[in-house]
Scaffold this active site. Structure first.
Site, PDB file in Angstrom:
ATOM      1  N   TYR A  60     -32.469 -25.290  14.735  1.00  0.00           N
ATOM      2  CA  TYR A  60     -33.036 -25.768  13.525  1.00  0.00           C
ATOM      3  C   TYR A  60     -32.882 -27.314  13.489  1.00  0.00           C
ATOM      4  O   TYR A  60     -32.183 -28.104  13.774  1.00  0.00           O
ATOM      5  CB  TYR A  60     -31.913 -25.295  12.364  1.00  0.00           C
ATOM      6  CG  TYR A  60     -31.902 -23.777  12.258  1.00  0.00           C
ATOM      7  CD1 TYR A  60     -32.785 -22.816  12.756  1.00  0.00           C
ATOM      8  CD2 TYR A  60     -30.631 -23.259  11.717  1.00  0.00           C
ATOM      9  CE1 TYR A  60     -32.615 -21.575  12.586  1.00  0.00           C
ATOM     10  CE2 TYR A  60     -30.536 -21.984  11.613  1.00  0.00           C
ATOM     11  CZ  TYR A  60     -31.141 -20.922  11.954  1.00  0.00           C
ATOM     12  OH  TYR A  60     -31.200 -19.638  11.810  1.00  0.00           O
ATOM     13  N   HIS A 103     -29.699 -16.257  19.848  1.00  0.00           N
ATOM     14  CA  HIS A 103     -30.463 -16.296  18.837  1.00  0.00           C
ATOM     15  C   HIS A 103     -31.573 -15.051  18.841  1.00  0.00           C
ATOM     16  O   HIS A 103     -31.821 -14.518  17.716  1.00  0.00           O
ATOM     17  CB  HIS A 103     -31.085 -17.348  18.763  1.00  0.00           C
ATOM     18  CG  HIS A 103     -31.551 -18.067  17.342  1.00  0.00           C
ATOM     19  ND1 HIS A 103     -31.744 -19.302  16.899  1.00  0.00           N
ATOM     20  CD2 HIS A 103     -31.978 -17.183  16.386  1.00  0.00           C
ATOM     21  CE1 HIS A 103     -32.215 -19.636  15.744  1.00  0.00           C
ATOM     22  NE2 HIS A 103     -32.420 -18.236  15.432  1.00  0.00           N
TER      23      HIS A 103
HETATM   24  N1  LIG Z   1     -31.268 -15.545  13.134  1.00  0.00           N
HETATM   25  C1  LIG Z   1     -32.311 -15.830  12.781  1.00  0.00           C
HETATM   26  O1  LIG Z   1     -33.291 -15.603  13.673  1.00  0.00           O
HETATM   27  C2  LIG Z   1     -32.605 -16.233  11.421  1.00  0.00           C
HETATM   28  C3  LIG Z   1     -33.847 -16.344  11.096  1.00  0.00           C
HETATM   29  C4  LIG Z   1     -34.107 -16.994   9.631  1.00  0.00           C
HETATM   30  C5  LIG Z   1     -32.831 -17.320   9.018  1.00  0.00           C
HETATM   31  N2  LIG Z   1     -31.582 -17.340   9.479  1.00  0.00           N
HETATM   32  C6  LIG Z   1     -30.358 -17.861   8.852  1.00  0.00           C
HETATM   33  O2  LIG Z   1     -30.512 -17.200   7.606  1.00  0.00           O
HETATM   34  C7  LIG Z   1     -30.363 -18.334   6.831  1.00  0.00           C
HETATM   35  C8  LIG Z   1     -31.030 -17.892   5.297  1.00  0.00           C
HETATM   36  O3  LIG Z   1     -32.358 -17.329   5.458  1.00  0.00           O
HETATM   37  P1  LIG Z   1     -33.794 -18.330   5.105  1.00  0.00           P
HETATM   38  O4  LIG Z   1     -33.444 -19.745   5.120  1.00  0.00           O
HETATM   39  O5  LIG Z   1     -34.762 -17.956   6.064  1.00  0.00           O
HETATM   40  O6  LIG Z   1     -34.261 -17.957   3.647  1.00  0.00           O
HETATM   41  P2  LIG Z   1     -33.531 -17.338   2.261  1.00  0.00           P
HETATM   42  O7  LIG Z   1     -31.910 -17.965   2.414  1.00  0.00           O
HETATM   43  O8  LIG Z   1     -34.017 -15.992   2.096  1.00  0.00           O
HETATM   44  O9  LIG Z   1     -34.319 -18.305   1.580  1.00  0.00           O
HETATM   45  C9  LIG Z   1     -34.265 -20.030   1.408  1.00  0.00           C
HETATM   46  C10 LIG Z   1     -35.469 -20.201   0.406  1.00  0.00           C
HETATM   47  O10 LIG Z   1     -35.096 -20.046  -1.052  1.00  0.00           O
HETATM   48  C11 LIG Z   1     -34.826 -20.871  -1.702  1.00  0.00           C
HETATM   49  N3  LIG Z   1     -33.691 -20.569  -2.724  1.00  0.00           N
HETATM   50  C12 LIG Z   1     -32.309 -20.485  -2.351  1.00  0.00           C
HETATM   51  N4  LIG Z   1     -31.429 -20.289  -3.301  1.00  0.00           N
HETATM   52  C13 LIG Z   1     -32.433 -19.927  -4.361  1.00  0.00           C
HETATM   53  C14 LIG Z   1     -32.152 -19.427  -5.911  1.00  0.00           C
HETATM   54  N5  LIG Z   1     -31.151 -19.268  -6.174  1.00  0.00           N
HETATM   55  N6  LIG Z   1     -33.316 -19.624  -6.612  1.00  0.00           N
HETATM   56  C15 LIG Z   1     -34.673 -19.645  -6.114  1.00  0.00           C
HETATM   57  N7  LIG Z   1     -34.913 -20.175  -4.742  1.00  0.00           N
HETATM   58  C16 LIG Z   1     -33.817 -20.159  -3.854  1.00  0.00           C
HETATM   59  C17 LIG Z   1     -34.530 -22.138  -0.917  1.00  0.00           C
HETATM   60  O11 LIG Z   1     -35.116 -23.368  -1.386  1.00  0.00           O
HETATM   61  P3  LIG Z   1     -33.936 -24.638  -1.801  1.00  0.00           P
HETATM   62  O12 LIG Z   1     -33.246 -25.109  -0.450  1.00  0.00           O
HETATM   63  O13 LIG Z   1     -35.118 -25.615  -2.076  1.00  0.00           O
HETATM   64  O14 LIG Z   1     -33.157 -24.192  -2.837  1.00  0.00           O
HETATM   65  C18 LIG Z   1     -35.150 -21.977   0.335  1.00  0.00           C
HETATM   66  O15 LIG Z   1     -36.574 -22.486   0.394  1.00  0.00           O
HETATM   67  C19 LIG Z   1     -31.359 -19.427   7.272  1.00  0.00           C
HETATM   68  O16 LIG Z   1     -30.995 -20.779   6.610  1.00  0.00           O
HETATM   69  C20 LIG Z   1     -30.585 -19.322   8.773  1.00  0.00           C
HETATM   70  O17 LIG Z   1     -29.285 -19.865   8.487  1.00  0.00           O
HETATM   71  C21 LIG Z   1     -31.822 -16.790  10.660  1.00  0.00           C
END
Ligand SMILES: NC(=O)c1ccc[n+]([C@@H]2O[C@H](COP(=O)([O-])OP(=O)(O)OC[C@H]3O[C@@H](n4cnc5c(N)ncnc54)[C@H](OP(=O)(O)O)[C@@H]3O)[C@@H](O)[C@H]2O)c1
Length: 282
Positions: free
Chosen positions: A58, A116
């Site tokens: 990241y 990962h």
């Molecule tokens: N292992 C892997 O391969 C892998 C892949 C993807 C993700 N991950 C991990 O999982 C975490 C979460 O997944 P993600 O970041 O892909 O997606 P997510 O948590 O599903 O969504 C994040 C997005 O949603 C917005 N958001 C968050 N809370 C909200 C709410 N209450 N209302 C409206 N919008 C909201 C955020 O914007 P704002 O920040 O502007 O609020 C951001 O744009 C990642 O950050 C990472 O740590 C791991």
């Protein structure tokens, strides 16, 4: 909304973690956003979302630095998860990558260190290196990410493979494929599943059924999407937000009490799998 406690999940090494934590993908990309990102993570920790998920990938280490800043002076309050790139997952590469992550995070231990995704190094070599990091105290436990059922079967067959402490995979209302086999497989073996992209990076929040259920429960669509995952045994949910207000909104998802009729309506709108689907990745 009432102030219900966040449910606790026990990892195979007996560590206890909150079922609702915080993601960090896209943090550390822009200098101008850093202050907000740090404040949001700190607000989340204050609210009990003390599991923080990050990765060397990241922002090429930038997110780990944000996490380091957010937890300065409060290391013992948090459970830190980071991840190694598959091409660093060889005998010496894992150790070097872990040391770089430790230094960016400003800590001397990562609580859970994940591969990962699966790459070219044999699983036996990666597991041996992870076990070495555990023995030296640099990590508390290790796990994997983006492993489908077949990968997990292979993992359990290598020496030390049964020490896997978690599998982090894509799981949300619109990505329910793991419910067919991987999720029950992990639940039967008490291997926690970490649900990433739990609100599908925001894309599912405009779905009419999610909006309807949210209104019916005086909640927001994001809260309903998170509540859906929090209902499942052995699932740790890690939404990412860079807004302290949204961190509070997400935290309150634990207080939703959705009726069976509403769950049935959500099942109709987001049907569970009826056959095996290969694991999806983002
Ligand atoms: N292992 C892997 O391969 C892998 C892949 C993807 C993700 N991950 C991990 O999982 C975490 C979460 O997944 P993600 O970041 O892909 O997606 P997510 O948590 O599903 O969504 C994040 C997005 O949603 C917005 N958001 C968050 N809370 C909200 C709410 N209450 N209302 C409206 N919008 C909201 C955020 O914007 P704002 O920040 O502007 O609020 C951001 O744009 C990642 O950050 C990472 O740590 C791991």
């Amino acid at each position: 909304m009432q102030d219900d406690a966040i449910p606790i999940i026990r990892l195979p090494n007996n560590a206890e973690v909150p079922a609702l934590g915080q993601g960090t993908w896209n943090m550390g990309e822009k200098y101008s956003a850093e202050k907000r990102e740090v404040e949001s993570l700190r607000a989340g920790i204050d609210l009990g979302m003390t599991l923080i998920d990050t990765a060397e990938m990241y922002a090429e280490g930038g997110a780990e630095k944000i996490v380091g800043e957010a937890i300065r002076g409060r290391r013992e309050e948090v459970f830190l998860v980071s991840k190694v790139y598959p091409w660093n997952a060889g005998r010496t590469g894992v150790i070097e990558a872990c040391e770089r992550s430790l230094s960016r995070l400003g800590v001397d231990r990562i609580d859970l260190y994940l591969l990962h995704w699966r790459g070219d190094y044999p699983l036996a070599e990666t597991v041996e290196a992870f076990e070495g990091l555990k023995a030296s105290g640099k990590i508390g436990a290790w796990g994997v990410s983006n492993f489908d059922t077949q990968d997990m079967e292979e993992l359990l067959d290598v020496p030390g493979g049964r020490n896997v402490a978690a599998n982090q995979v894509l799981y949300n209302l619109s990505r329910r494929g793991i419910e067919y086999d991987l999720l029950p497989w992990c639940q039967q073996r008490q291997i926690p599943v970490m649900a990433y992209s739990p609100i599908e990076q925001g894309r599912i929040l405009h779905h009419p059924e999610l909006i309807r259920t949210a209104k019916a429960n005086q909640a927001t669509p994001a809260q309903v999407a998170l509540a859906f995952l929090l209902e499942r045994d052995g699932v740790i949910v890690i939404p990412k937000t860079s807004s302290a207000a949204r961190a509070a909104e997400n935290r309150d998802a634990v207080s939703l009490d959705i009726t069976d009729e509403d769950w049935a309506a959500l099942d109709a709108a987001f049907p569970p799998p009826v056959r095996k689907k290969p694991l999806e990745m983002l």
